[in-house]
Design a protein around this motif. Structure first.
Motif, PDB file in Angstrom:
ATOM      1  N   LYS A 170       0.528  -1.272  -0.605  1.00  0.00           N
ATOM      2  CA  LYS A 170       0.495   0.280   0.142  1.00  0.00           C
ATOM      3  C   LYS A 170       1.393   1.111  -0.138  1.00  0.00           C
ATOM      4  N   LYS A 171       1.831   1.410   1.471  1.00  0.00           N
ATOM      5  CA  LYS A 171       2.771   2.426   0.756  1.00  0.00           C
ATOM      6  C   LYS A 171       3.462   2.830  -0.481  1.00  0.00           C
ATOM      7  N   ALA A 172       4.307   1.827  -1.267  1.00  0.00           N
ATOM      8  CA  ALA A 172       4.400   2.028  -1.991  1.00  0.00           C
ATOM      9  C   ALA A 172       4.057   2.223  -3.817  1.00  0.00           C
ATOM     10  N   LEU A 173       2.953   1.853  -3.636  1.00  0.00           N
ATOM     11  CA  LEU A 173       1.832   2.321  -4.429  1.00  0.00           C
ATOM     12  C   LEU A 173       1.775   3.983  -4.431  1.00  0.00           C
ATOM     13  N   GLU A 174       1.519   4.102  -2.843  1.00  0.00           N
ATOM     14  CA  GLU A 174       1.355   5.659  -2.671  1.00  0.00           C
ATOM     15  C   GLU A 174       2.067   6.124  -3.279  1.00  0.00           C
ATOM     16  N   VAL A 175       3.583   5.794  -3.298  1.00  0.00           N
ATOM     17  CA  VAL A 175       4.397   7.005  -3.706  1.00  0.00           C
ATOM     18  C   VAL A 175       4.771   6.634  -4.902  1.00  0.00           C
ATOM     19  N   LYS A 200       3.644   9.532 -10.475  1.00  0.00           N
ATOM     20  CA  LYS A 200       2.191   9.790 -11.379  1.00  0.00           C
ATOM     21  C   LYS A 200       2.845   9.593 -12.803  1.00  0.00           C
ATOM     22  N   TRP A 201       3.749   9.543 -13.561  1.00  0.00           N
ATOM     23  CA  TRP A 201       4.413   9.046 -14.708  1.00  0.00           C
ATOM     24  C   TRP A 201       4.049   7.323 -15.059  1.00  0.00           C
ATOM     25  N   VAL A 202       4.031   7.049 -14.136  1.00  0.00           N
ATOM     26  CA  VAL A 202       3.917   5.328 -14.035  1.00  0.00           C
ATOM     27  C   VAL A 202       2.927   5.123 -14.423  1.00  0.00           C
ATOM     28  N   LYS A 203       1.937   5.321 -13.398  1.00  0.00           N
ATOM     29  CA  LYS A 203       0.593   4.836 -12.805  1.00  0.00           C
ATOM     30  C   LYS A 203      -0.291   5.858 -14.507  1.00  0.00           C
ATOM     31  N   ASN A 204       0.211   6.636 -14.981  1.00  0.00           N
ATOM     32  CA  ASN A 204      -0.859   7.769 -16.001  1.00  0.00           C
ATOM     33  C   ASN A 204      -0.112   6.657 -17.560  1.00  0.00           C
ATOM     34  N   ASP A 205       1.039   6.809 -17.551  1.00  0.00           N
ATOM     35  CA  ASP A 205       1.619   5.295 -18.717  1.00  0.00           C
ATOM     36  C   ASP A 205       0.497   4.487 -18.892  1.00  0.00           C
ATOM     37  N   ILE A 206       0.936   3.771 -17.474  1.00  0.00           N
ATOM     38  CA  ILE A 206       0.259   2.343 -17.683  1.00  0.00           C
ATOM     39  C   ILE A 206      -1.743   2.180 -17.823  1.00  0.00           C
ATOM     40  N   GLU A 207      -2.039   3.536 -16.493  1.00  0.00           N
ATOM     41  CA  GLU A 207      -3.209   3.638 -17.321  1.00  0.00           C
ATOM     42  C   GLU A 207      -4.464   3.938 -19.328  1.00  0.00           C
ATOM     43  N   SER A 262      14.455   9.587 -19.652  1.00  0.00           N
ATOM     44  CA  SER A 262      14.197   7.774 -20.371  1.00  0.00           C
ATOM     45  C   SER A 262      15.125   7.405 -19.583  1.00  0.00           C
ATOM     46  N   GLN A 263      16.220   7.634 -19.466  1.00  0.00           N
ATOM     47  CA  GLN A 263      17.215   6.745 -18.370  1.00  0.00           C
ATOM     48  C   GLN A 263      16.551   6.666 -17.245  1.00  0.00           C
ATOM     49  N   GLU A 264      16.017   8.031 -16.716  1.00  0.00           N
ATOM     50  CA  GLU A 264      15.442   7.740 -14.957  1.00  0.00           C
ATOM     51  C   GLU A 264      14.579   6.496 -15.361  1.00  0.00           C
ATOM     52  N   ARG A 265      13.469   6.923 -15.770  1.00  0.00           N
ATOM     53  CA  ARG A 265      12.380   5.480 -15.940  1.00  0.00           C
ATOM     54  C   ARG A 265      12.758   4.849 -16.592  1.00  0.00           C
ATOM     55  N   LEU A 266      14.085   4.681 -17.441  1.00  0.00           N
ATOM     56  CA  LEU A 266      14.207   3.243 -18.357  1.00  0.00           C
ATOM     57  C   LEU A 266      14.786   2.457 -16.467  1.00  0.00           C
ATOM     58  N   THR A 267      15.875   2.819 -15.682  1.00  0.00           N
ATOM     59  CA  THR A 267      15.754   2.247 -14.877  1.00  0.00           C
ATOM     60  C   THR A 267      14.756   1.658 -13.438  1.00  0.00           C
ATOM     61  N   PHE A 268      13.579   2.606 -13.201  1.00  0.00           N
ATOM     62  CA  PHE A 268      12.842   2.725 -12.414  1.00  0.00           C
ATOM     63  C   PHE A 268      12.002   0.965 -13.028  1.00  0.00           C
ATOM     64  N   ILE A 269      11.158   1.052 -14.098  1.00  0.00           N
ATOM     65  CA  ILE A 269      10.981   0.413 -14.813  1.00  0.00           C
ATOM     66  C   ILE A 269      11.709  -1.580 -14.309  1.00  0.00           C
ATOM     67  N   ASP A 270      12.146  -0.993 -14.255  1.00  0.00           N
ATOM     68  CA  ASP A 270      13.944  -2.414 -14.532  1.00  0.00           C
ATOM     69  C   ASP A 270      13.680  -2.848 -13.089  1.00  0.00           C
ATOM     70  N   ASN A 271      13.717  -1.219 -12.281  1.00  0.00           N
ATOM     71  CA  ASN A 271      14.183  -2.438 -11.526  1.00  0.00           C
ATOM     72  C   ASN A 271      13.355  -2.054  -9.900  1.00  0.00           C
TER      73      ASN A 271
END
Length: 103
Positions: A9-14, A17-24, A68-77
């Protein structure tokens, strides 16, 4: 509540927004429900070096490279977190479909 549920729950809260928006956006772009691996591959395509990336670098926009590099790293991790977010959005979509077309 179990420790795993609290941490989830805490992980989902933090989650950014770009991740949630892109997935949606990806999920809502299809009539049915698509799999997590497909959505993650679409996220990779969105932020992997490509024509938009090359044009941005040629125009001197190095910000896109960093983002883009930061976001790819976030996605991979955070694949497990992404899977949870995807399942959450898919459940919402399934419920909407169920309400629109009751069987």
């Amino acid at each position: 509540m179990r420790e795993y549920e609290v941490l989830t729950k805490k992980a989902l809260e933090v989650t950014p927004k770009w991740v949630k928006n892109d997935i949606e956006t990806i999920i809502n772009g299809y009539d049915g429900v698509v799999g997590s691996s497909y959505i993650i591959s679409k996220l990779h395509q969105l932020y992997s070096p490509g024509i938009r990336y090359s044009i941005a670098l040629n125009m001197g926009n190095y910000e896109w490279h960093r983002v883009s590099q930061e976001r790819l790293t976030f996605i991979d991790n955070n694949l497990d977190l992404l899977d949870l977010i995807i399942k959450k959005f898919q459940d919402v979509k399934r419920e909407k479909i169920r309400q629109e077309k009751p069987y």
